[in-house]
Design an enzyme around this catalytic site. Sequence first.
Site, mmCIF file in Angstrom:
data_model
loop_
_atom_site.group_PDB
_atom_site.id
_atom_site.type_symbol
_atom_site.label_atom_id
_atom_site.label_comp_id
_atom_site.label_asym_id
_atom_site.label_seq_id
_atom_site.Cartn_x
_atom_site.Cartn_y
_atom_site.Cartn_z
ATOM 1 N N GLY A 15 0.918 -1.166 0.030
ATOM 2 C CA GLY A 15 -0.091 0.057 -0.027
ATOM 3 C C GLY A 15 0.852 1.330 0.159
ATOM 4 N N ARG A 76 0.867 -4.870 -5.189
ATOM 5 C CA ARG A 76 0.835 -6.224 -4.337
ATOM 6 C C ARG A 76 1.259 -7.225 -5.317
ATOM 7 N NH1 ARG A 76 -0.740 -4.113 0.544
ATOM 8 N NH2 ARG A 76 -2.602 -2.838 0.601
ATOM 9 N N ASP A 107 5.147 -4.705 5.879
ATOM 10 C CA ASP A 107 5.645 -6.091 6.220
ATOM 11 C C ASP A 107 5.634 -6.965 4.972
ATOM 12 O OD1 ASP A 107 2.610 -6.402 5.924
ATOM 13 O OD2 ASP A 107 2.646 -7.710 7.616
ATOM 14 N N THR A 131 4.528 2.220 5.490
ATOM 15 C CA THR A 131 3.037 1.866 5.704
ATOM 16 C C THR A 131 2.491 2.781 6.507
ATOM 17 O OG1 THR A 131 1.554 0.321 6.577
ATOM 18 C CG2 THR A 131 3.831 0.055 7.213
ATOM 19 N N ASP A 133 0.133 1.836 8.493
ATOM 20 C CA ASP A 133 -0.299 0.978 9.646
ATOM 21 C C ASP A 133 0.678 1.097 10.669
ATOM 22 O OD1 ASP A 133 -2.373 0.023 8.226
ATOM 23 O OD2 ASP A 133 -1.528 -1.881 7.589
ATOM 24 N N ASP A 135 3.145 -1.210 11.618
ATOM 25 C CA ASP A 135 3.146 -2.359 12.228
ATOM 26 C C ASP A 135 4.461 -3.081 12.241
ATOM 27 O OD1 ASP A 135 2.744 -2.642 9.557
ATOM 28 O OD2 ASP A 135 1.376 -4.204 9.612
ATOM 29 N N ARG A 177 -5.855 -3.991 8.634
ATOM 30 C CA ARG A 177 -6.148 -5.302 8.435
ATOM 31 C C ARG A 177 -5.699 -6.165 9.596
ATOM 32 N NH1 ARG A 177 -6.131 -6.208 2.300
ATOM 33 N NH2 ARG A 177 -3.834 -5.693 2.587
HETATM 34 O O1 F6P Z 1 -1.084 -0.445 3.377
HETATM 35 C C1 F6P Z 1 -1.859 -0.967 4.388
HETATM 36 C C2 F6P Z 1 -3.357 -0.756 4.374
HETATM 37 O O2 F6P Z 1 -3.694 0.643 3.915
HETATM 38 C C3 F6P Z 1 -4.038 -1.378 5.134
HETATM 39 O O3 F6P Z 1 -4.189 -0.512 6.458
HETATM 40 C C4 F6P Z 1 -5.223 -1.822 4.728
HETATM 41 O O4 F6P Z 1 -5.788 -2.916 5.395
HETATM 42 C C5 F6P Z 1 -4.730 -2.286 3.535
HETATM 43 O O5 F6P Z 1 -3.712 -1.613 3.221
HETATM 44 C C6 F6P Z 1 -5.830 -2.001 2.405
HETATM 45 O O6 F6P Z 1 -5.291 -2.412 1.117
HETATM 46 P P1 F6P Z 1 -5.607 -2.356 -0.222
HETATM 47 O O7 F6P Z 1 -5.376 -1.007 -0.591
HETATM 48 O O8 F6P Z 1 -5.104 -3.234 -1.227
HETATM 49 O O9 F6P Z 1 -7.190 -2.395 -0.234
#
Ligand code: F6P
Length: 327
Positions: A15, A76, A107, A131, A133, A135, A177
């Site tokens: 992300g 991704r 991560d 990120t 997050d 995390d 998530r």
């Molecule tokens: O990059 C982290 C994040 O924003 C999380 O907080 C979230 O769960 C996820 O990515 C959402 O991903 P996507 O943009 O692929 O829906």
Amino acid sequence: MNNNFRKIGIFCSGGDSPGMNACIRAIVKTCQKHLIQPIGIYRGYEGLIDGDFKELKNEHIRNILGQGGTILKTARSKRFMTPEGRLKAYEQIKKHQLDGIIAIGGDGTAKGALTFSKEFSDIPIVACPGTIDNDLFGTDYTIGFDTAINTTMQAIDKIRDTAHSHDRLFFIEVMGRDAGLIALYTGIATGAEAILIPETLTNIDELVQIIKHRWETQKTSCIVVVAEGDDAGGAFEVAKKVQQKFNEYDTRVSVLGHIQRGGTPTCTDRINASLLGVHAVKALLEGKKNVMLGILENEISYTPFEYAVKEQKSQYVQLLETFQFLM
Ligand code: F6P
């Protein structure tokens, strides 16, 4: 310092997060100072596999310091999870004569880098934590977290205004998530009545008691911040479960979504991303590899990939304890 570096590849993965551009800019400038060619790799591991490379020059980084998103794009990659995909990536690195790689991501990025580094140990890789997050273990901070929590806090403040006018109960879903730090920070900062995070088990009966108590004693607005990965479900699901047991409040659900990932980075994100970018190049030149850079107690830290993705941060415990006194 090792002066044998001629080309360093840079990519963003997973992300996006506000501040990634500031990090890219710092990497490019630091490479230029050391007469190294900075090579942009587009769309993360996908671009690494496809050889989607372009030398980054001044014109690419002009005016990007304050821009959200990433000029290198991100993805991704499912293909990089396969041995065939990683072999193709290795072949592209060799073909384009990259001497080292700097990955910016979370991560998933670190896990990919860890697997790759075990298979192809001749390519030094370091990563900058990017990120929203926050995390990753081994760093107090990740690029984008500060902007995201400020965006989220402002959105919740706005919802509180209308919730208060109507004496409503709101379930507000925030990103995370697998991680609850955005929910914890913004829930505390906005005076939420309850915060649900994936790191702890949610007890719906206890939540109902908190909401009921609020109704019986104050009959005014009530905000429940729900991290999207909570074990009780997202905000809609939690709202439904609560309403089956207590339905006095006029209730609304609001999912903040990807608004939390965009926007111009805060001052903190610009500075820290720049710091990490400069030190990532220095780390490669000093012979460091397979580490995630970070910032711990205002110092640059280097955490081996395997720990960065496995261990849990201790920040949760302190914030959760603090919240118990503020409810
Ligand atoms: O990059 C982290 C994040 O924003 C999380 O907080 C979230 O769960 C996820 O990515 C959402 O991903 P996507 O943009 O692929 O829906």
